[in-house]
Scaffold this active site. Structure first.
Site, PDB file in Angstrom:
ATOM      1  N   SER A 160      47.152  35.943  32.824  1.00  0.00           N
ATOM      2  CA  SER A 160      47.345  36.943  31.977  1.00  0.00           C
ATOM      3  C   SER A 160      46.251  37.909  31.508  1.00  0.00           C
ATOM      4  O   SER A 160      46.543  39.052  30.982  1.00  0.00           O
ATOM      5  CB  SER A 160      47.893  36.451  30.557  1.00  0.00           C
ATOM      6  OG  SER A 160      47.062  35.518  29.892  1.00  0.00           O
ATOM      7  N   LYS A 161      45.012  37.495  31.902  1.00  0.00           N
ATOM      8  CA  LYS A 161      44.021  38.203  31.462  1.00  0.00           C
ATOM      9  C   LYS A 161      43.580  39.568  32.104  1.00  0.00           C
ATOM     10  O   LYS A 161      42.958  40.479  31.909  1.00  0.00           O
ATOM     11  CB  LYS A 161      42.605  37.390  31.190  1.00  0.00           C
ATOM     12  CG  LYS A 161      42.698  36.264  30.232  1.00  0.00           C
ATOM     13  CD  LYS A 161      42.818  36.831  28.921  1.00  0.00           C
ATOM     14  CE  LYS A 161      42.896  35.789  28.106  1.00  0.00           C
ATOM     15  NZ  LYS A 161      42.756  36.294  26.498  1.00  0.00           N
ATOM     16  N   ASP A 162      44.314  39.523  33.427  1.00  0.00           N
ATOM     17  CA  ASP A 162      44.299  40.748  34.132  1.00  0.00           C
ATOM     18  C   ASP A 162      44.699  41.821  33.369  1.00  0.00           C
ATOM     19  O   ASP A 162      44.162  43.105  33.592  1.00  0.00           O
ATOM     20  CB  ASP A 162      45.184  40.690  35.322  1.00  0.00           C
ATOM     21  CG  ASP A 162      44.623  39.752  36.600  1.00  0.00           C
ATOM     22  OD1 ASP A 162      43.367  39.282  36.512  1.00  0.00           O
ATOM     23  OD2 ASP A 162      45.270  39.612  37.583  1.00  0.00           O
TER      24      ASP A 162
END
Ligand code: PMP
Length: 344
Positions: free
Chosen positions: A47-49
């Protein structure tokens, strides 16, 4: 962004629009319907993208950075990987201060992605000069033309999920979601999605997942920072020994605490029931659902969305290693005997 395009101009065009996948077996005895938002489908496998791309593009729009400049961050690994990926495509240098709790795989990956990595001790207080927060701050001050992402104290972290993950979940469930269950580290994921969903329907319950050894749940309940809550634990990316401003406590209805051991077993269970090879905090979030189910939180009409933040390949030397599980005392005697007999 269209995921059915034939050709993408670069990997960043694939960030977001992750699938919502029905959980068919692991929750089959629970009341209601269960859906996982599987963030491992992002190109950087987490999710950090979303936050890396969003925060860097906001800085570009405001004229704060230009190609050739340096991006600095503290990270348990996933955010670092995403920032390194975005930096490669957009032409930035990347400096990362990483906790020694991060797996060796993650650190090697970051180096391969061109980042300069500083490994800092995990079990020191946040204001200790050796902590990864302090090291990142110092590196930012010492590096001319650098930007500090500062994900724990940057509200753009919340905005990234408010503008992408939140609307995606609302549309994918056609507005029928009743509960969101999400791990809280920086709190950006749960706060951004929670804020968006509550604006659509204030009755949706937003449930955070915290670790034993973290102050977050207690702070939510008492607004007091209780140092007695803090002690070492193994799950990376979940809970905290400080209160991040990227957590909007007011949009979160309650927190559930989970153990290292049960979360590890539940992550393995997700893999071998649903065929989804996901990370440690996905196990933690699913473990929270099990506990909530026992507490009769859900009804037959519940539509529960759980966030699975990253991919299992990042935990091969931890929860997916039988040896590591044994070393932590996470396997029962029968399992240990089986492991020993295989070695002979
Ligand atoms: N799971 C993993 C594996 C993470 O790295 C993080 C981020 N620290 C989270 C969950 C929690 O997400 P957030 O920081 O948005 O609360």
């Amino acid at each position: 962004m269209e995921n059915n395009k034939k050709v993408f101009n670069n990997v960043l065009e694939l960030v977001g629009n992750t699938p919502l996948i029905k959980l068919n077996k692991i929750a089959s005895s629970f009341k209601g319907n269960y859906y996982a938002k599987v963030e491992a489908f992002n190109p950087g496998h987490s999710s950090k993208d979303r936050i890396a791309l969003y925060i860097i593009e906001q800085a570009e729009k405001k004229g704060i950075i230009k190609p050739g400049d340096t991006i600095v961050e503290t990270t348990s690994g996933n955010t670092g990987f995403s920032i390194a990926m975005v930096s490669i495509i957009k032409g930035y240098k990347c400096i990362l201060a990483v906790s020694s709790k991060s797996s060796a795989d993650k650190i090697d990956m970051l180096k391969t992605m061109g980042a300069q990595v500083y490994v800092c001790p995990a079990h020191v207080s946040a204001d200790d000069p050796r902590s990864y927060y302090e090291v990142a701050k110092r590196l930012h001050e010492e590096t001319e033309g650098s930007v500090y992402i500062n994900q724990y104290f940057n509200e753009l972290n919340i905005d990234a999920h408010y503008h992408s993950t939140g609307p995606e979940i609302w549309n994918q469930t056609e507005g029928k979601i009743t509960h969101l269950v999400a791990c809280s580290g920086t709190g950006g994921t749960i706060s951004g999605i929670g804020k968006y969903l509550k604006e659509q329907n204030p009755d949706i319950k937003i449930i955070g997942v915290d670790a034993y050894g973290s102050v977050i749940k207690k702070y939510h309940e008492t607004q007091e920072f209780d140092e007695k809550e803090i002690y070492p634990y193994r799950i990376e990316g979940l809970g905290k020994n400080l209160i991040p401003t990227a957590t909007k406590f007011e949009v979160i209805d309650e927190f559930v605490k989970v153990t290292d051991e049960e979360s590890a077993h539940t992550a393995r269970e997700i893999a071998n029931t649903e065929g989804l090879f996901v990370g440690y905090t996905s196990g933690a979030a699913m473990q929270a659902i099990k506990q909530l189910n026992e507490d009769e939180t859900f009804t037959k009409d519940s539509n529960v969305v759980v966030i699975f933040p990253d991919h299992g390949s990042r935990y091969m030397s931890k929860i997916y290693s039988d040896k590591w599980m044994n070393d932590q005392g996470f396997f029962d005697t029968i399992h240990q005997e089986a492991a020993e007999s295989i070695q002979i």
